[in-house]
Design an enzyme around this catalytic site. Structure first.
Site, PDB file in Angstrom:
ATOM      1  N   ASP A   4      -0.220   5.058   0.977  1.00 39.14           N
ATOM      2  CA  ASP A   4      -0.497   5.984   2.076  1.00 39.14           C
ATOM      3  C   ASP A   4      -0.489   5.254   3.417  1.00 39.14           C
ATOM      4  OD1 ASP A   4      -2.150   8.691   0.741  1.00 39.14           O
ATOM      5  OD2 ASP A   4      -1.803   6.919  -0.489  1.00 39.14           O
ATOM      6  N   ASP A  56       0.861  -1.162   0.000  1.00 41.45           N
ATOM      7  CA  ASP A  56       0.000   0.000   0.000  1.00 41.45           C
ATOM      8  C   ASP A  56       0.914   1.234   0.000  1.00 41.45           C
ATOM      9  OD1 ASP A  56      -2.400   1.587   0.421  1.00 41.45           O
ATOM     10  OD2 ASP A  56      -1.753   1.766   2.503  1.00 41.45           O
TER      11      ASP A  56
END
Length: 220
Positions: A10, A8
Protein backbone atom coordinates in the site's frame (compact mmCIF):
# COMPACT_ATOMS: atom_id res chain seq x y z
CA UNK A 1 25.48 -7.32 -5.55
CA UNK A 2 21.73 -6.94 -5.05
CA UNK A 3 20.00 -10.34 -5.13
CA UNK A 4 16.43 -9.23 -4.41
CA UNK A 5 14.20 -6.21 -3.98
CA UNK A 6 11.26 -6.47 -1.59
CA UNK A 7 8.45 -3.93 -1.44
CA UNK A 8 5.71 -2.67 0.79
CA UNK A 9 2.34 -2.85 -1.00
CA UNK A 10 0.00 0.00 0.00
CA UNK A 11 1.45 3.34 -1.07
CA UNK A 12 4.55 1.77 -2.60
CA UNK A 13 3.47 -0.59 -5.37
CA UNK A 14 -0.29 -0.01 -5.34
CA UNK A 15 -2.48 3.03 -4.81
CA UNK A 16 -5.05 1.56 -2.43
CA UNK A 17 -6.21 4.79 -0.79
CA UNK A 18 -9.49 5.11 -2.71
CA UNK A 19 -10.69 1.67 -1.67
CA UNK A 20 -9.46 2.01 1.90
CA UNK A 21 -11.12 5.41 2.08
CA UNK A 22 -14.28 4.00 0.58
CA UNK A 23 -14.44 1.41 3.34
CA UNK A 24 -13.93 4.05 6.02
CA UNK A 25 -16.63 6.30 4.57
CA UNK A 26 -19.05 3.39 4.38
CA UNK A 27 -18.64 2.86 8.10
CA UNK A 28 -18.85 6.57 8.87
CA UNK A 29 -22.13 6.83 6.96
CA UNK A 30 -23.58 3.93 8.96
CA UNK A 31 -22.84 5.84 12.14
CA UNK A 32 -24.15 9.16 10.77
CA UNK A 33 -20.68 10.69 10.93
CA UNK A 34 -19.16 13.03 8.33
CA UNK A 35 -17.17 11.36 5.58
CA UNK A 36 -13.50 12.10 4.92
CA UNK A 37 -12.07 13.34 1.63
CA UNK A 38 -9.43 11.39 -0.26
CA UNK A 39 -7.01 14.24 0.47
CA UNK A 40 -7.53 13.63 4.19
CA UNK A 41 -7.31 9.86 3.85
CA UNK A 42 -4.32 9.45 1.54
CA UNK A 43 -1.52 10.46 3.98
CA UNK A 44 -2.70 7.84 6.48
CA UNK A 45 -3.60 5.00 4.14
CA UNK A 46 -0.32 3.15 4.80
CA UNK A 47 -1.31 2.79 8.43
CA UNK A 48 -4.21 0.48 7.65
CA UNK A 49 -7.43 0.44 9.63
CA UNK A 50 -5.73 1.94 12.70
CA UNK A 51 -4.76 4.98 10.66
CA UNK A 52 -8.20 5.25 9.11
CA UNK A 53 -9.98 5.12 12.44
CA UNK A 54 -7.65 7.71 13.89
CA UNK A 55 -8.55 10.27 11.24
CA UNK A 56 -12.15 9.09 10.85
CA UNK A 57 -13.31 9.07 14.46
CA UNK A 58 -10.22 9.98 16.48
CA UNK A 59 -10.02 6.43 17.82
CA UNK A 60 -6.79 4.66 18.78
CA UNK A 61 -6.13 0.99 19.53
CA UNK A 62 -6.49 1.69 23.26
CA UNK A 63 -10.17 2.62 22.87
CA UNK A 64 -12.52 -0.08 24.22
CA UNK A 65 -14.56 -0.01 20.99
CA UNK A 66 -11.56 -0.17 18.67
CA UNK A 67 -11.82 -3.90 17.93
CA UNK A 68 -15.48 -3.62 16.92
CA UNK A 69 -14.86 -0.60 14.68
CA UNK A 70 -11.81 -2.29 13.16
CA UNK A 71 -13.86 -5.36 12.30
CA UNK A 72 -16.56 -3.21 10.74
CA UNK A 73 -13.98 -1.42 8.58
CA UNK A 74 -12.42 -4.72 7.49
CA UNK A 75 -15.79 -6.10 6.48
CA UNK A 76 -16.53 -2.95 4.46
CA UNK A 77 -13.10 -3.18 2.82
CA UNK A 78 -13.71 -6.81 1.89
CA UNK A 79 -16.50 -5.60 -0.42
CA UNK A 80 -14.44 -2.96 -2.25
CA UNK A 81 -10.74 -3.92 -1.89
CA UNK A 82 -10.10 -4.04 -5.65
CA UNK A 83 -12.66 -1.57 -7.00
CA UNK A 84 -10.34 1.39 -7.60
CA UNK A 85 -6.90 0.11 -6.56
CA UNK A 86 -4.23 0.32 -9.27
CA UNK A 87 -0.47 0.03 -9.59
CA UNK A 88 1.46 3.28 -9.49
CA UNK A 89 2.89 4.49 -12.80
CA UNK A 90 6.09 2.75 -13.92
CA UNK A 91 5.81 -0.12 -11.43
CA UNK A 92 5.67 -2.74 -14.18
CA UNK A 93 8.48 -1.05 -16.08
CA UNK A 94 10.60 -1.24 -12.92
CA UNK A 95 9.74 -4.90 -12.33
CA UNK A 96 10.59 -5.79 -15.92
CA UNK A 97 13.99 -4.15 -15.49
CA UNK A 98 14.64 -6.07 -12.27
CA UNK A 99 13.77 -9.30 -14.04
CA UNK A 100 16.05 -8.44 -16.94
CA UNK A 101 18.89 -8.12 -14.43
CA UNK A 102 18.07 -11.45 -12.78
CA UNK A 103 16.92 -9.81 -9.55
CA UNK A 104 14.04 -11.41 -7.67
CA UNK A 105 11.24 -9.24 -6.30
CA UNK A 106 8.59 -9.74 -3.68
CA UNK A 107 6.10 -8.11 -1.34
CA UNK A 108 6.11 -7.68 2.44
CA UNK A 109 2.95 -5.94 3.62
CA UNK A 110 1.09 -5.48 6.87
CA UNK A 111 -2.19 -6.02 5.01
CA UNK A 112 -3.95 -9.16 6.30
CA UNK A 113 -3.55 -12.29 4.20
CA UNK A 114 -7.29 -12.44 3.55
CA UNK A 115 -6.91 -9.34 1.39
CA UNK A 116 -3.36 -9.74 0.08
CA UNK A 117 -3.99 -13.18 -1.37
CA UNK A 118 -6.97 -11.88 -3.35
CA UNK A 119 -5.66 -8.45 -4.30
CA UNK A 120 -2.14 -9.20 -5.55
CA UNK A 121 -3.27 -11.44 -8.45
CA UNK A 122 -5.70 -8.72 -9.58
CA UNK A 123 -3.10 -5.93 -9.81
CA UNK A 124 -1.66 -6.93 -13.18
CA UNK A 125 2.00 -7.34 -12.30
CA UNK A 126 3.96 -8.06 -15.48
CA UNK A 127 5.94 -10.71 -13.57
CA UNK A 128 4.45 -12.31 -10.44
CA UNK A 129 6.23 -11.71 -7.12
CA UNK A 130 8.61 -14.45 -6.01
CA UNK A 131 7.24 -14.17 -2.47
CA UNK A 132 4.32 -12.44 -0.75
CA UNK A 133 4.38 -11.99 3.02
CA UNK A 134 1.29 -10.56 4.70
CA UNK A 135 0.87 -8.94 8.10
CA UNK A 136 -0.28 -12.20 9.65
CA UNK A 137 2.02 -14.61 7.81
CA UNK A 138 4.64 -14.69 10.58
CA UNK A 139 2.55 -13.69 13.57
CA UNK A 140 4.30 -10.32 13.80
CA UNK A 141 3.92 -7.49 11.27
CA UNK A 142 6.48 -4.81 10.44
CA UNK A 143 8.42 -3.23 12.12
CA UNK A 144 9.26 -6.76 13.30
CA UNK A 145 12.13 -8.30 11.35
CA UNK A 146 10.36 -11.67 11.21
CA UNK A 147 8.51 -10.96 7.92
CA UNK A 148 11.71 -9.59 6.40
CA UNK A 149 13.84 -12.61 7.25
CA UNK A 150 11.04 -15.01 6.32
CA UNK A 151 10.75 -13.46 2.85
CA UNK A 152 14.49 -13.69 2.30
CA UNK A 153 14.47 -17.31 3.38
CA UNK A 154 11.69 -18.15 0.96
CA UNK A 155 13.60 -16.79 -2.04
CA UNK A 156 17.12 -17.69 -0.81
CA UNK A 157 18.30 -14.08 -0.67
CA UNK A 158 20.85 -12.71 1.76
CA UNK A 159 19.31 -9.74 3.64
CA UNK A 160 22.61 -7.86 3.24
CA UNK A 161 22.16 -8.12 -0.53
CA UNK A 162 18.49 -7.12 -0.48
CA UNK A 163 16.76 -3.75 -0.87
CA UNK A 164 13.52 -3.01 0.95
CA UNK A 165 11.30 -0.26 -0.48
CA UNK A 166 8.50 1.35 1.51
CA UNK A 167 6.75 4.60 2.35
CA UNK A 168 6.36 4.34 6.14
CA UNK A 169 8.73 4.58 9.10
CA UNK A 170 8.07 0.96 10.07
CA UNK A 171 9.23 -0.10 6.59
CA UNK A 172 12.57 1.60 7.02
CA UNK A 173 12.95 0.30 10.59
CA UNK A 174 12.15 -3.28 9.63
CA UNK A 175 14.44 -3.28 6.63
CA UNK A 176 17.35 -1.74 8.50
CA UNK A 177 16.97 -4.02 11.51
CA UNK A 178 16.95 -7.04 9.19
CA UNK A 179 20.25 -5.93 7.67
CA UNK A 180 18.82 -4.72 4.37
CA UNK A 181 19.43 -1.48 2.51
CA UNK A 182 16.31 0.67 2.71
CA UNK A 183 14.65 2.84 0.09
CA UNK A 184 12.00 5.48 0.85
CA UNK A 185 9.24 5.66 -1.78
CA UNK A 186 8.53 9.37 -1.67
CA UNK A 187 5.44 9.09 -3.88
CA UNK A 188 3.71 7.10 -1.14
CA UNK A 189 1.36 7.90 1.70
CA UNK A 190 3.51 10.32 3.67
CA UNK A 191 1.84 12.94 5.86
CA UNK A 192 3.03 16.41 6.80
CA UNK A 193 3.59 15.08 10.32
CA UNK A 194 6.13 12.50 9.13
CA UNK A 195 9.76 13.49 9.76
CA UNK A 196 11.27 11.32 7.04
CA UNK A 197 14.79 12.64 7.69
CA UNK A 198 14.70 10.99 11.12
CA UNK A 199 13.87 7.63 9.49
CA UNK A 200 17.32 7.61 7.87
CA UNK A 201 16.66 5.55 4.74
CA UNK A 202 19.71 4.58 2.71
CA UNK A 203 18.12 5.95 -0.47
CA UNK A 204 15.17 8.11 -1.50
CA UNK A 205 13.36 7.85 -4.81
CA UNK A 206 10.51 9.91 -6.25
CA UNK A 207 9.34 7.44 -8.92
CA UNK A 208 9.46 3.62 -9.09
CA UNK A 209 11.82 3.53 -12.06
CA UNK A 210 14.43 5.49 -10.07
CA UNK A 211 14.93 2.34 -8.03
CA UNK A 212 17.10 0.92 -10.80
CA UNK A 213 19.71 3.56 -10.04
CA UNK A 214 19.95 2.28 -6.43
CA UNK A 215 21.11 -1.15 -7.56
CA UNK A 216 24.65 0.04 -8.19
CA UNK A 217 24.69 3.39 -6.41
CA UNK A 218 26.99 3.85 -3.45
CA UNK A 219 25.17 4.61 -0.20
CA UNK A 220 24.78 8.35 0.50
Amino acid sequence: MIQAVLFDLDGTLADTALDLGGALNTVLRRHNLPEKSIAEIRPYASHGVAGLLKIGVGMTAEHPDFAAWRQECLEAYSLCYADKTTLFDDVNEMIAELDKRGIKWGIITNKPMRFTDKLVPKLGFIIPPAVVVSGDTCGEPKPSVKPMLYACGQIHANPQHTLYVGDAERDIQAGRNAGMKTVLAEWGYISDEDDTDSWQPDYRITTPIELIGCLTKKQV
